[in-house]
Design a protein around this motif. Structure first.
Motif, PDB file in Angstrom:
ATOM      1  N   PRO A 213       0.834  -1.201   0.000  1.00 40.58           N
ATOM      2  CA  PRO A 213       0.000   0.000   0.000  1.00 40.58           C
ATOM      3  C   PRO A 213       0.871   1.254   0.000  1.00 40.58           C
ATOM      4  O   PRO A 213       1.872   1.327   0.715  1.00 40.58           O
ATOM      5  CB  PRO A 213      -0.782  -0.129   1.301  1.00 40.58           C
ATOM      6  N   ALA A 214       0.475   2.261  -0.766  1.00 38.80           N
ATOM      7  CA  ALA A 214       1.277   3.479  -0.870  1.00 38.80           C
ATOM      8  C   ALA A 214       1.351   4.231   0.447  1.00 38.80           C
ATOM      9  O   ALA A 214       2.296   4.989   0.689  1.00 38.80           O
ATOM     10  CB  ALA A 214       0.703   4.385  -1.955  1.00 38.80           C
ATOM     11  N   ALA A 220       2.575   7.679   2.118  1.00 39.66           N
ATOM     12  CA  ALA A 220       1.430   8.438   1.586  1.00 39.66           C
ATOM     13  C   ALA A 220       1.882   9.723   0.906  1.00 39.66           C
ATOM     14  O   ALA A 220       1.300  10.796   1.110  1.00 39.66           O
ATOM     15  CB  ALA A 220       0.415   8.730   2.682  1.00 39.66           C
ATOM     16  N   ALA A 221       2.897   9.601   0.038  1.00 41.39           N
ATOM     17  CA  ALA A 221       3.424  10.779  -0.641  1.00 41.39           C
ATOM     18  C   ALA A 221       2.382  11.470  -1.506  1.00 41.39           C
ATOM     19  O   ALA A 221       2.533  12.646  -1.844  1.00 41.39           O
ATOM     20  CB  ALA A 221       4.628  10.379  -1.491  1.00 41.39           C
ATOM     21  N   TYR A 222       1.329  10.756  -1.862  1.00 40.35           N
ATOM     22  CA  TYR A 222       0.267  11.344  -2.687  1.00 40.35           C
ATOM     23  C   TYR A 222      -0.578  12.349  -1.913  1.00 40.35           C
ATOM     24  O   TYR A 222      -1.379  13.080  -2.511  1.00 40.35           O
ATOM     25  CB  TYR A 222      -0.637  10.236  -3.244  1.00 40.35           C
ATOM     26  N   ARG A 223      -0.413  12.417  -0.585  1.00 43.47           N
ATOM     27  CA  ARG A 223      -1.187  13.348   0.246  1.00 43.47           C
ATOM     28  C   ARG A 223      -0.259  14.400   0.829  1.00 43.47           C
ATOM     29  O   ARG A 223       0.527  14.112   1.742  1.00 43.47           O
ATOM     30  CB  ARG A 223      -1.876  12.595   1.393  1.00 43.47           C
ATOM     31  N   PRO A 224      -0.282  15.624   0.337  1.00 41.60           N
ATOM     32  CA  PRO A 224       0.587  16.659   0.896  1.00 41.60           C
ATOM     33  C   PRO A 224       0.145  17.054   2.302  1.00 41.60           C
ATOM     34  O   PRO A 224      -1.031  16.938   2.656  1.00 41.60           O
ATOM     35  CB  PRO A 224       0.430  17.827  -0.086  1.00 41.60           C
ATOM     36  N   ARG A 257      -3.682  11.130  11.415  1.00 44.90           N
ATOM     37  CA  ARG A 257      -4.245  10.077  12.263  1.00 44.90           C
ATOM     38  C   ARG A 257      -5.328   9.296  11.507  1.00 44.90           C
ATOM     39  O   ARG A 257      -5.385   8.071  11.576  1.00 44.90           O
ATOM     40  CB  ARG A 257      -4.803  10.697  13.536  1.00 44.90           C
ATOM     41  N   GLU A 258      -6.166   9.995  10.766  1.00 43.28           N
ATOM     42  CA  GLU A 258      -7.221   9.314  10.013  1.00 43.28           C
ATOM     43  C   GLU A 258      -6.638   8.403   8.943  1.00 43.28           C
ATOM     44  O   GLU A 258      -7.111   7.280   8.734  1.00 43.28           O
ATOM     45  CB  GLU A 258      -8.151  10.349   9.379  1.00 43.28           C
ATOM     46  N   LEU A 259      -5.613   8.888   8.250  1.00 44.47           N
ATOM     47  CA  LEU A 259      -5.007   8.053   7.226  1.00 44.47           C
ATOM     48  C   LEU A 259      -4.354   6.815   7.839  1.00 44.47           C
ATOM     49  O   LEU A 259      -4.483   5.711   7.303  1.00 44.47           O
ATOM     50  CB  LEU A 259      -3.979   8.855   6.432  1.00 44.47           C
TER      51      LEU A 259
END
Length: 362
Positions: A213-214, A220-224, A257-259
């Motif tokens: 999983p990314a 989670a680089a896709y989420r700034p 935290r949610e991620l």
């Protein structure tokens, strides 16, 4: 006897020793590979002398001694668009092959928009017409062109399939018996592979990339804007949901935290890793084709226990399904993390190599 002699002369004429492949030769065994990511992709200089000196023969020999059998060489077409730079690339491939390593030559254009730009599609076609001819004198058993790295073509698998078919024809014109690596759209994902109609060509290998999983592998680089230090504490495998949630709760950032709790809830473990790979393997069996995981890797910023467990799980899962793999990358933080440019004999990360089931060189 006269007929046999004529037949042998005909074969010699059709397949001379100067580089045309033996049509009866087995395809190259691509079992354990390493991506060299920056040599011809982000060079500090395009000066031919500097470009050729990026990696030493000793460093390449260490890769073979470690147990790698092929290199996937990332090439930005714009870096080798001149004859001098192209000559350096061919010389580099020869040097790699002298160490007993097969070379997958993979174009990684930096700023092309193949989905929307006919001009860029023509540039890629011209690149392959030129480079395939330049590859022709090389050992065909150890030279493997790959059509393109990570085609995007979001929601347009037919558009990508049509372009790939055309590019394969461009390569085949100069290299009729080369093994060629093909891939699906959607960044070369397993989903893109499953949407791809296979080519009517017996000498191709189908590639996919695996970073799932990314949230874990790329933090989670896709989420700034997330707290990457907190994300780096995520475990793998998730064998205790409550403990994973407690790890998430240590972040003071609500979005982070949610991620993290989302990741924990998915319960990533060996079986969840295997599920998409098994879908790819089933596609390969259904179409009687070979598969290659051309890229996989996890950020060095991830906690070592999770990172090494993920690397071991993915490489082991692939090997058990007879799918070759290539770590991303030699000179990239997702893999061995060798500095750019590499030292004459870089020290290779023994913990990563051990996780991959390999032996670090002495």
């Amino acid at each position: 006897m006269r007929g046999l002699c004529i037949g042998l002369l005909l074969l010699a004429w059709l397949y001379p020793a100067s580089g045309r492949a033996d049509p009866f030769a087995a395809p190259p065994a691509l079992a354990r590979g390493i991506n060299i990511t920056a040599w011809f992709r982000f060079p500090a200089s395009r000066d031919p002398a500097a470009l050729g000196a990026y990696l030493s023969d000793q460093a390449l020999a260490d890769l073979r001694a470690t147990g790698f059998d092929f290199v996937r060489l990332a090439v930005d077409p714009q870096v080798v668009d001149g004859p001098a730079q192209r000559s350096v690339l061919i010389a580099a491939i020869r040097r790699i092959q002298r160490q007993g390593l097969t070379v997958v030559v993979s174009p990684h254009p930096d700023d092309w928009r193949l989905e929307t730009s006919p001009a860029d599609r023509e540039r890629l076609s011209a690149f392959w017409k030129t480079l395939a001819a330049a590859l022709r004198p090389l050992d065909p058993a150890h030279t493997v062109p790959e059509v393109l790295n990570e085609p995007v073509f979001t929601n347009d698998p037919a558009g990508w399939a049509a372009l790939q078919h055309r590019l394969l024809a461009d390569i085949r014109h100069a290299l009729p018996h080369a093994t060629v690596v093909l891939t699906g759209q959607d960044w070369g994902s397993i989903g893109g592979l499953l949407a791809l109609p296979p080519e009517d060509d017996p000498n191709v290998i189908y590639s996919f990339h695996f970073y799932d999983p990314a949230e874990l592998t790329s933090l989670a680089a896709y989420r700034p804007g997330l707290d990457r230090t907190a994300v780096a504490r995520l475990p793998f495998p998730v064998d205790d949901r409550m403990r994973c949630d407690l790890t998430a709760d240590r972040s003071a950032d609500n979005a982070t935290r949610e991620l993290m709790r989302y990741y924990c809830g998915l319960g990533w473990d060996a079986s969840r890793i295997a599920a998409p790979i098994d879908r790819a393997a089933a596609w390969g069996r259904a179409h009687h084709v070979r598969l290659l995981a051309g890229e996989f890797g996890a950020s060095a910023d991830l906690n070592p226990a999770a990172r090494l467990a993920w690397l071991h799980t993915v490489s082991d899962t692939l090997a058990k399904r007879d799918i070759g793999w290539a770590l991303w990358g030699y000179d990239d933080v997702m893999g061995l993390g060798v500095s750019r440019p590499p030292a004459r004999r870089p020290r290779l990360d023994s913990s990563v190599l051990t996780a991959l089931g390999m032996t670090p060189p002495m």
